[in-house]
Design a protein around this motif. Sequence first.
Motif, PDB file in Angstrom:
ATOM      1  N   SER A 328       0.840  -1.204   0.000  1.00 39.58           N
ATOM      2  CA  SER A 328       0.000   0.000   0.000  1.00 39.58           C
ATOM      3  C   SER A 328       0.875   1.255   0.000  1.00 39.58           C
ATOM      4  CB  SER A 328      -0.904   0.014   1.234  1.00 39.58           C
ATOM      5  OG  SER A 328      -0.186   0.484   2.345  1.00 39.58           O
ATOM      6  N   GLY A 329       0.287   2.342  -0.491  1.00 39.69           N
ATOM      7  CA  GLY A 329       0.986   3.624  -0.498  1.00 39.69           C
ATOM      8  C   GLY A 329       1.412   4.025   0.902  1.00 39.69           C
ATOM      9  N   PHE A 330       0.567   3.716   1.889  1.00 35.74           N
ATOM     10  CA  PHE A 330       0.875   4.099   3.273  1.00 35.74           C
ATOM     11  C   PHE A 330       2.117   3.362   3.778  1.00 35.74           C
ATOM     12  CE2 PHE A 330      -3.657   4.753   2.585  1.00 35.74           C
ATOM     13  CZ  PHE A 330      -3.760   6.100   2.911  1.00 35.74           C
ATOM     14  N   GLU A 331       2.225   2.070   3.448  1.00 38.60           N
ATOM     15  CA  GLU A 331       3.408   1.296   3.850  1.00 38.60           C
ATOM     16  C   GLU A 331       4.657   1.769   3.115  1.00 38.60           C
ATOM     17  OE1 GLU A 331       3.130  -3.053   4.782  1.00 38.60           O
ATOM     18  OE2 GLU A 331       1.217  -2.744   3.758  1.00 38.60           O
ATOM     19  N   LEU A 332       4.468   2.063   1.842  1.00 33.81           N
ATOM     20  CA  LEU A 332       5.567   2.567   1.020  1.00 33.81           C
ATOM     21  C   LEU A 332       6.111   3.864   1.633  1.00 33.81           C
ATOM     22  CD1 LEU A 332       6.714   1.524  -1.612  1.00 33.81           C
ATOM     23  CD2 LEU A 332       5.108   2.952  -2.851  1.00 33.81           C
ATOM     24  N   GLN A 333       5.190   4.711   2.013  1.00 29.90           N
ATOM     25  CA  GLN A 333       5.577   5.988   2.612  1.00 29.90           C
ATOM     26  C   GLN A 333       6.378   5.769   3.899  1.00 29.90           C
ATOM     27  OE1 GLN A 333       2.516   8.416   4.521  1.00 29.90           O
ATOM     28  NE2 GLN A 333       3.280  10.202   3.434  1.00 29.90           N
ATOM     29  N   LYS A 334       5.923   4.804   4.716  1.00 33.71           N
ATOM     30  CA  LYS A 334       6.616   4.535   5.991  1.00 33.71           C
ATOM     31  C   LYS A 334       8.047   4.089   5.732  1.00 33.71           C
ATOM     32  CE  LYS A 334       3.055   2.968   8.804  1.00 33.71           C
ATOM     33  NZ  LYS A 334       2.383   1.718   9.057  1.00 33.71           N
ATOM     34  N   LEU A 335       8.228   3.201   4.752  1.00 24.24           N
ATOM     35  CA  LEU A 335       9.582   2.718   4.428  1.00 24.24           C
ATOM     36  C   LEU A 335      10.472   3.867   3.979  1.00 24.24           C
ATOM     37  CD1 LEU A 335       9.049  -0.646   2.516  1.00 24.24           C
ATOM     38  CD2 LEU A 335       9.911  -0.307   4.825  1.00 24.24           C
ATOM     39  N   MET A 336       9.903   4.739   3.166  1.00 27.11           N
ATOM     40  CA  MET A 336      10.685   5.865   2.660  1.00 27.11           C
ATOM     41  C   MET A 336      11.039   6.821   3.800  1.00 27.11           C
ATOM     42  SD  MET A 336       8.781   6.372  -0.980  1.00 27.11           S
ATOM     43  CE  MET A 336       9.820   7.534  -1.756  1.00 27.11           C
ATOM     44  N   GLU A 337      10.117   6.987   4.718  1.00 26.79           N
ATOM     45  CA  GLU A 337      10.393   7.880   5.859  1.00 26.79           C
ATOM     46  C   GLU A 337      11.525   7.323   6.723  1.00 26.79           C
ATOM     47  OE1 GLU A 337       6.671   8.678   7.824  1.00 26.79           O
ATOM     48  OE2 GLU A 337       6.016  10.031   6.207  1.00 26.79           O
ATOM     49  N   GLN A 338      11.568   5.982   6.842  1.00 30.84           N
ATOM     50  CA  GLN A 338      12.658   5.381   7.620  1.00 30.84           C
ATOM     51  C   GLN A 338      14.015   5.695   6.997  1.00 30.84           C
ATOM     52  OE1 GLN A 338      11.505   1.260   7.936  1.00 30.84           O
ATOM     53  NE2 GLN A 338       9.797   1.800   9.280  1.00 30.84           N
ATOM     54  N   ALA A 339      14.017   5.929   5.672  1.00 33.12           N
ATOM     55  CA  ALA A 339      15.265   6.282   4.993  1.00 33.12           C
ATOM     56  C   ALA A 339      15.438   7.801   4.910  1.00 33.12           C
ATOM     57  CB  ALA A 339      15.275   5.672   3.595  1.00 33.12           C
ATOM     58  N   GLY A 340      14.554   8.530   5.608  1.00 30.09           N
ATOM     59  CA  GLY A 340      14.684   9.987   5.649  1.00 30.09           C
ATOM     60  C   GLY A 340      14.126  10.689   4.418  1.00 30.09           C
ATOM     61  N   ILE A 341      13.270  10.003   3.664  1.00 29.03           N
ATOM     62  CA  ILE A 341      12.638  10.656   2.505  1.00 29.03           C
ATOM     63  C   ILE A 341      11.174  10.894   2.864  1.00 29.03           C
ATOM     64  CG2 ILE A 341      12.010  10.416   0.067  1.00 29.03           C
ATOM     65  CD1 ILE A 341      14.355   8.435  -0.183  1.00 29.03           C
ATOM     66  N   TYR A 342      10.819  12.161   2.976  1.00 27.61           N
ATOM     67  CA  TYR A 342       9.439  12.509   3.341  1.00 27.61           C
ATOM     68  C   TYR A 342       8.680  12.939   2.093  1.00 27.61           C
ATOM     69  CZ  TYR A 342      10.254  11.784   8.236  1.00 27.61           C
ATOM     70  OH  TYR A 342      10.498  11.178   9.428  1.00 27.61           O
ATOM     71  N   LEU A 349      -2.684   3.464  -2.979  1.00 26.25           N
ATOM     72  CA  LEU A 349      -1.770   2.830  -3.934  1.00 26.25           C
ATOM     73  C   LEU A 349      -0.453   3.552  -4.128  1.00 26.25           C
ATOM     74  CD1 LEU A 349      -3.282   1.654  -7.335  1.00 26.25           C
ATOM     75  CD2 LEU A 349      -1.964   0.355  -5.692  1.00 26.25           C
ATOM     76  N   HIS A 350      -0.492   4.900  -4.067  1.00 27.56           N
ATOM     77  CA  HIS A 350       0.645   5.685  -4.540  1.00 27.56           C
ATOM     78  C   HIS A 350       1.305   6.519  -3.459  1.00 27.56           C
ATOM     79  CE1 HIS A 350      -2.603   5.534  -7.616  1.00 27.56           C
ATOM     80  NE2 HIS A 350      -1.631   5.046  -8.360  1.00 27.56           N
ATOM     81  N   VAL A 351       2.543   6.897  -3.781  1.00 25.99           N
ATOM     82  CA  VAL A 351       3.236   7.919  -3.000  1.00 25.99           C
ATOM     83  C   VAL A 351       3.591   9.026  -3.981  1.00 25.99           C
ATOM     84  CG1 VAL A 351       5.409   8.436  -1.844  1.00 25.99           C
ATOM     85  CG2 VAL A 351       4.151   6.388  -1.225  1.00 25.99           C
ATOM     86  N   LEU A 352       3.307  10.254  -3.576  1.00 31.10           N
ATOM     87  CA  LEU A 352       3.583  11.382  -4.466  1.00 31.10           C
ATOM     88  C   LEU A 352       4.822  12.139  -4.008  1.00 31.10           C
ATOM     89  CD1 LEU A 352       2.842  13.560  -6.643  1.00 31.10           C
ATOM     90  CD2 LEU A 352       1.417  14.623  -4.870  1.00 31.10           C
ATOM     91  N   LEU A 353       5.785  12.283  -4.918  1.00 32.81           N
ATOM     92  CA  LEU A 353       6.982  13.074  -4.629  1.00 32.81           C
ATOM     93  C   LEU A 353       6.880  14.395  -5.383  1.00 32.81           C
ATOM     94  CD1 LEU A 353       9.769  10.340  -5.075  1.00 32.81           C
ATOM     95  CD2 LEU A 353       8.401  10.862  -3.041  1.00 32.81           C
ATOM     96  N   GLN A 371      20.625   7.230  -3.136  1.00 31.40           N
ATOM     97  CA  GLN A 371      21.358   6.486  -2.095  1.00 31.40           C
ATOM     98  C   GLN A 371      20.446   6.084  -0.945  1.00 31.40           C
ATOM     99  OE1 GLN A 371      24.718   8.913  -0.990  1.00 31.40           O
ATOM    100  NE2 GLN A 371      25.573   8.704  -3.043  1.00 31.40           N
ATOM    101  N   ARG A 372      19.551   6.985  -0.570  1.00 33.26           N
ATOM    102  CA  ARG A 372      18.631   6.668   0.529  1.00 33.26           C
ATOM    103  C   ARG A 372      17.647   5.566   0.120  1.00 33.26           C
ATOM    104  NH1 ARG A 372      17.906  11.225   4.540  1.00 33.26           N
ATOM    105  NH2 ARG A 372      19.732  12.519   4.212  1.00 33.26           N
ATOM    106  N   LEU A 373      17.172   5.634  -1.115  1.00 35.04           N
ATOM    107  CA  LEU A 373      16.260   4.579  -1.587  1.00 35.04           C
ATOM    108  C   LEU A 373      16.966   3.224  -1.580  1.00 35.04           C
ATOM    109  CD1 LEU A 373      14.377   6.316  -4.555  1.00 35.04           C
ATOM    110  CD2 LEU A 373      13.362   5.529  -2.427  1.00 35.04           C
ATOM    111  N   GLU A 374      18.258   3.248  -1.880  1.00 38.85           N
ATOM    112  CA  GLU A 374      19.044   2.005  -1.915  1.00 38.85           C
ATOM    113  C   GLU A 374      19.144   1.362  -0.540  1.00 38.85           C
ATOM    114  OE1 GLU A 374      20.872   0.261  -4.665  1.00 38.85           O
ATOM    115  OE2 GLU A 374      19.030   1.237  -5.334  1.00 38.85           O
ATOM    116  N   ARG A 375      19.045   2.198   0.497  1.00 42.00           N
ATOM    117  CA  ARG A 375      19.186   1.684   1.869  1.00 42.00           C
ATOM    118  C   ARG A 375      17.927   0.983   2.374  1.00 42.00           C
ATOM    119  NH1 ARG A 375      20.577   6.887   4.792  1.00 42.00           N
ATOM    120  NH2 ARG A 375      22.073   7.676   3.297  1.00 42.00           N
ATOM    121  N   ILE A 376      16.834   1.129   1.670  1.00 36.91           N
ATOM    122  CA  ILE A 376      15.563   0.592   2.178  1.00 36.91           C
ATOM    123  C   ILE A 376      15.537  -0.927   2.101  1.00 36.91           C
ATOM    124  CG2 ILE A 376      13.066   0.486   1.750  1.00 36.91           C
ATOM    125  CD1 ILE A 376      13.190   3.414   0.903  1.00 36.91           C
ATOM    126  N   ASN A 377      15.128  -1.528   3.214  1.00 39.06           N
ATOM    127  CA  ASN A 377      14.919  -2.966   3.218  1.00 39.06           C
ATOM    128  C   ASN A 377      13.454  -3.223   2.838  1.00 39.06           C
ATOM    129  OD1 ASN A 377      14.682  -5.639   3.690  1.00 39.06           O
ATOM    130  ND2 ASN A 377      14.924  -5.512   5.918  1.00 39.06           N
TER     131      ASN A 377
END
Length: 482
Positions: A328-342, A349-353, A371-377
């Motif tokens: 889900s977009g919400f889960e995707l967002q959480k993962l990105m936030e863990q890598a410091g991308i808000y 469904l989506h995340v908007l940048l 680089q931050r996206l690369e760090r995401i598990n």
Amino acid sequence: MAEKIIKVPILDMLEKHRNKKSISMHVPGHKNGVVLPIEAPRSFSSVLSWDVTELAGLDDLHEPEEGIKEAEALLAKFYQTKKSYFLVNGTTVGNLAMILASIEPGDKVLVQRNCHKSVMNGLKLAKANPIFLTPVIESDISIGVPYETIYNSLNDHLDVKAIILTYPNYYGLGVDLASIIKRAHKKGILVLVDEAHGAHFAAGAPFPPSAVNLGADIVVHSAHKTLPAMTMGSYLHINSELVNQERVEGYLRMLQSSSPSYPIMMSLDLARAYLESYSEKDKEYLIEQIESFKQYLRRHEELCIFESENSDIQDPLKLVLYHKNGMSGFELQKLMEQAGIYSELTDELHVLLVLPLLKKSQPYSVDDIIQRLERINWITGEQTRISLASNPLKNKQQHMESVLAISYEEMDIMPRKRISLAHACGEISAETIVPYPPGIPLIQKGEIITYDMVQKCTSLLTQGAKIQGGVYLKQQQIEVFV
Ligand SMILES: Cc1ncc(COP(=O)(O)O)c(C=O)c1O
């Protein structure tokens, strides 16, 4: 070739005042940022040093005669409008003033159903008679109201006063406005456009055309969304003789603070200057950066870029991502936030940048994002595979129009009761339910609640979406009229 000199009159005016090293014996109470608790960071104090008031030489937003008048004239000249204004309370106040100045009580107005809540509030304040038009939906994203819908509605309703549209949508998508405006003007109907997300379109291709250039009568821009302006900084443009300028100004005076923020006004002046100086070379650099980011994303094992098939426009500053396997977009967002991308916004469904209107000299690096996206598990314990609840705005139904079941006046006096959300289908909602962001009503007060609306609301609640309105929603209850 000599470089063009770009003027910034509000900055000049404020600098002149600061150079006087005067003593503040006036409001605001922080006295140019010196009277502050010791906890206040120095950087905050330096921002407050610009936060002054209507002193001699600093003009007045509500009766501009000096620097603010000059800055607004430069804004109008740049956007090529009849008259342009700085707003210190966002596009929210611009939409309210635009509607109140254009619509009399009882006037019939065609309104895009998924307009921002400020438009819906404006309609209520104006006691309008709105006919809501269903937008085209793609992958759960409302694109815009197509020309055919507007054409048919204008044929069915011969007494329409104005059309209110959002262009582009939050995701940088939209329909071709040119033909809609042409059709409306042929019938002498006003076109009011909430272009909150398109203040930068005036930079020209590859950005989509601005509603201002397409001839909309009033256009409102959230300068703070895509230009380098402070939050709450917006522009309102009057773009035709059909608009009553005096009424617009009257409502702006009534609805905006009598103590408008100078830092916001200065940032609006600087944002216009920034856009005015945005060169073809800057655009080339920006597009290069965006392309390199997109190329990375196209090779990504988990992420996909959403590309609309129905939109007539695509703002290059907006990147809509989704997960290949339905996270889900919400889960995707959480993962990105863990890598410091808000990110700006998420839906099921989506995340908007939102990308910046970048110039070469600025310290904003696409490599850093990569680089931050690369760090995401990407392997998380519990992944919700999203199966979309149908969108209530989806245009599968025959009716491209909808109306409120009761008038705004009736809403103020009718009794209400609280019922379970699951049993609300067919009832008239006494609440406006708004997932935020984007701030677009899912259920409107006075509207009949449909099965799809209940489904969508339940699904958003389950996924932890932020929702405004709906006092008892967390208990799966909603207020309805009886
Ligand atoms: C389409 C649209 N219109 C208006 C607004 C309100 O703008 P502002 O935050 O500038 O008041 C928003 C805010 O997100 C929006 O998305």
